[in-house]
Design a protein around this motif. Sequence first.
Motif, short mmCIF file in Angstrom:
data_model
loop_
_atom_site.label_atom_id
_atom_site.label_comp_id
_atom_site.label_asym_id
_atom_site.label_seq_id
_atom_site.Cartn_x
_atom_site.Cartn_y
_atom_site.Cartn_z
N LEU A 1 -5.90 67.01 -36.44
CA LEU A 1 -5.80 66.16 -37.64
C LEU A 1 -6.99 66.35 -38.57
CD1 LEU A 1 -4.45 62.76 -36.19
CD2 LEU A 1 -3.16 64.53 -37.39
N THR A 2 -8.17 66.56 -38.00
CA THR A 2 -9.35 66.75 -38.87
C THR A 2 -9.43 68.19 -39.38
OG1 THR A 2 -10.72 67.16 -36.94
CG2 THR A 2 -10.76 64.94 -37.79
N GLY A 3 -8.67 69.11 -38.78
CA GLY A 3 -8.67 70.50 -39.24
C GLY A 3 -9.95 71.20 -38.80
N ASP A 4 -10.15 72.42 -39.31
CA ASP A 4 -11.35 73.14 -38.84
C ASP A 4 -12.51 72.98 -39.83
OD1 ASP A 4 -10.20 74.60 -40.75
OD2 ASP A 4 -9.64 76.30 -39.46
N SER A 5 -12.59 71.76 -40.42
CA SER A 5 -13.62 71.49 -41.42
C SER A 5 -14.96 71.11 -40.79
CB SER A 5 -13.15 70.32 -42.27
OG SER A 5 -12.84 69.24 -41.40
N GLY A 6 -14.96 70.91 -39.48
CA GLY A 6 -16.20 70.49 -38.82
C GLY A 6 -16.32 68.97 -38.72
N TRP A 7 -15.42 68.22 -39.36
CA TRP A 7 -15.46 66.76 -39.25
C TRP A 7 -14.90 66.34 -37.89
CZ3 TRP A 7 -17.72 63.55 -42.73
CH2 TRP A 7 -17.96 64.04 -44.01
N LYS A 8 -15.34 65.16 -37.42
CA LYS A 8 -14.85 64.62 -36.14
C LYS A 8 -14.25 63.24 -36.38
CE LYS A 8 -16.56 67.98 -33.54
NZ LYS A 8 -16.54 69.00 -34.58
N ALA A 9 -13.22 62.92 -35.57
CA ALA A 9 -12.54 61.63 -35.75
C ALA A 9 -13.41 60.49 -35.24
CB ALA A 9 -11.22 61.66 -34.97
N LEU A 10 -13.55 59.45 -36.04
CA LEU A 10 -14.26 58.24 -35.59
C LEU A 10 -13.27 57.12 -35.28
CD1 LEU A 10 -17.04 56.81 -35.16
CD2 LEU A 10 -16.84 55.99 -37.51
N MET A 11 -12.30 56.90 -36.20
CA MET A 11 -11.38 55.77 -35.97
C MET A 11 -10.10 55.90 -36.79
SD MET A 11 -12.22 51.75 -35.92
CE MET A 11 -12.01 51.10 -37.57
N PRO A 12 -8.95 55.98 -36.10
CA PRO A 12 -7.66 55.96 -36.81
C PRO A 12 -7.27 54.52 -37.16
CG PRO A 12 -7.50 57.02 -34.63
CD PRO A 12 -8.78 56.25 -34.66
N PHE A 13 -6.52 54.36 -38.25
CA PHE A 13 -6.08 53.01 -38.64
C PHE A 13 -4.81 53.11 -39.48
CE2 PHE A 13 -8.86 54.58 -41.98
CZ PHE A 13 -8.32 54.13 -43.17
N ARG A 14 -4.20 51.97 -39.73
CA ARG A 14 -3.03 51.95 -40.64
C ARG A 14 -3.33 51.05 -41.82
NH1 ARG A 14 1.45 47.52 -39.36
NH2 ARG A 14 0.16 46.01 -38.28
N GLY B 1 -16.17 48.75 -21.63
CA GLY B 1 -15.91 49.56 -20.43
C GLY B 1 -15.18 50.86 -20.71
N SER B 2 -14.16 51.13 -19.90
CA SER B 2 -13.49 52.44 -19.96
C SER B 2 -12.69 52.63 -21.24
CB SER B 2 -12.57 52.60 -18.74
OG SER B 2 -11.59 51.57 -18.76
N ILE B 3 -12.54 51.58 -22.04
CA ILE B 3 -11.89 51.72 -23.35
C ILE B 3 -12.84 52.46 -24.31
CG2 ILE B 3 -11.09 50.37 -25.37
CD1 ILE B 3 -9.16 50.04 -23.19
N ASP B 4 -14.14 52.31 -24.05
CA ASP B 4 -15.14 52.84 -24.98
C ASP B 4 -16.32 53.44 -24.19
OD1 ASP B 4 -16.38 53.35 -27.43
OD2 ASP B 4 -17.25 51.35 -27.57
N PRO B 5 -16.03 54.46 -23.35
CA PRO B 5 -17.06 54.92 -22.40
C PRO B 5 -18.31 55.49 -23.07
CG PRO B 5 -15.17 56.40 -22.42
CD PRO B 5 -14.78 55.21 -23.22
N PHE B 6 -18.20 55.97 -24.31
CA PHE B 6 -19.38 56.54 -24.98
C PHE B 6 -19.91 55.64 -26.10
CE2 PHE B 6 -16.81 60.14 -23.36
CZ PHE B 6 -17.69 60.53 -22.35
N LEU B 7 -19.43 54.40 -26.13
CA LEU B 7 -19.91 53.37 -27.07
C LEU B 7 -19.67 53.73 -28.54
CD1 LEU B 7 -23.25 52.32 -25.30
CD2 LEU B 7 -20.91 51.55 -24.85
N ARG B 8 -18.69 54.59 -28.77
CA ARG B 8 -18.31 54.95 -30.15
C ARG B 8 -17.91 53.70 -30.93
NH1 ARG B 8 -13.27 55.24 -31.66
NH2 ARG B 8 -12.66 55.26 -29.47
N GLU B 9 -17.04 52.87 -30.30
CA GLU B 9 -16.55 51.69 -31.00
C GLU B 9 -17.65 50.63 -31.13
OE1 GLU B 9 -12.71 50.28 -29.73
OE2 GLU B 9 -11.95 52.30 -29.50
#
Length: 401
Positions: free
Chosen positions: A367-380, A105-113
Amino acid sequence: MTKPTATKPPLPNSRRTFLKRAGAATLVAVVGGSVYRAADRGVFSVGRGDAYEPWKTWREEQTTGTMALVQSAILAANPHNSQPWLFRVSEAQLDLFADPARNIGSIDPFLREMYTGLGCALENVVLSARALGYRPRVQLLPDPENSAHVARIELTPGDARPSELYHAIPNRHTNRAAYDTERPVWPETLAAISALNDNPDVGVLWFTSAGERQKVGELIVAATEALNADAEQLHDSDAWLRLGWDQLQAHRDGITVDAQGASSLSRAFLKVLPNVALSDSEQGAKVFLQKTRDVHVATAAGFGLLIVRDVADNAQRLSGGRFWQRLHLWATTQGLAVQPLNQMAERADRERQLGLEPIFGRALAQLTGDSGWKALMPFRIGYPMVRALASPRRAVQEVLT
Ligand SMILES: Cc1cc2nc3c(=O)[nH]c(=O)nc-3n(C[C@H](O)[C@H](O)[C@H](O)COP(=O)(O)O)c2cc1C
């Protein structure tokens, strides 16, 4: 690939017995009238029952052929343990489908996860296909008319090549406990993880200096607060909580008390509390924030950020998921712990969905800078202090189409 180091040995029996008895005694003393519920609610049944069978039957290998690949696939990491997958198998082919009814649902509205989790399952299919004597050929999104048809894996006979990662499949669990703050994860280890990726559209960024950890940690805590202030996101997240033992065994999915990385005593207390107290959103939100700030963020040896060229591209999300599963399996062989911390990305998606100011969208872009990359998933990442416990899984029969 570096040689695996030994993982923590299981607790000796005497210590385990002591913990169980100490837990039981305290329950009698403090919870009083509720103690009768302890056995019913799985306090003494950690990892038992049908819901945990798939972790055990995997090892027994009674199933051969393509069905064995499904047995591996369902043990993969996936968002909220929603297990959003369906499989169709024949002798020489496996088709993987998304099960849109199981989106969060609203946790993942664009189904990225969802697509990232399906990539995790795909990686387990490929690893076990190679281990069991197949040469897998993967085609992502084979039907342009049907985005739920996630992958087709054609299987021709080959040499059986079981890998270290394959053997780690039933030992991999998301670790949400405190990590060892005395033990850094060295740059060579992070470089070895980065080298596990072989897809030019996928990458990983590391944030390990004190300054970087503080910055990323503060963002994760702020995103948790924003998520807690969004009633719909909280509600959709709560829908996957499985607090009662019967509920857990019936659904065989979702987030459980045992998977929270608490001590055995705290887990026992949580289990005997009435469900209503824990699923009360306000109370749950407080605990979520406190655990995020004081445990997840405070004890991380470092943060990572999975990145892709185009985060809206399902094929790249699947490839990112394949890398995550590989990363997590390799971490398991090295005695390392990892945990996705998606709050920033979940808020960035929500901002886009509702047309809100892109506070976390901008933070991730920074965080991704202006390299053109996009964030998919942060983790520890870090070295664990306690072993993580398994999450429930639905049976293979339930996920065949
Ligand atoms: C795409 C994706 C997103 C996830 N997001 C989170 C998260 O934000 N926080 C968290 O604690 N775990 C997260 N997880 C871990 C899942 O909750 C976990 O894989 C699932 O509950 C099954 O448990 P297991 O990994 O121990 O088998 C995520 C996993 C995936 C694949």
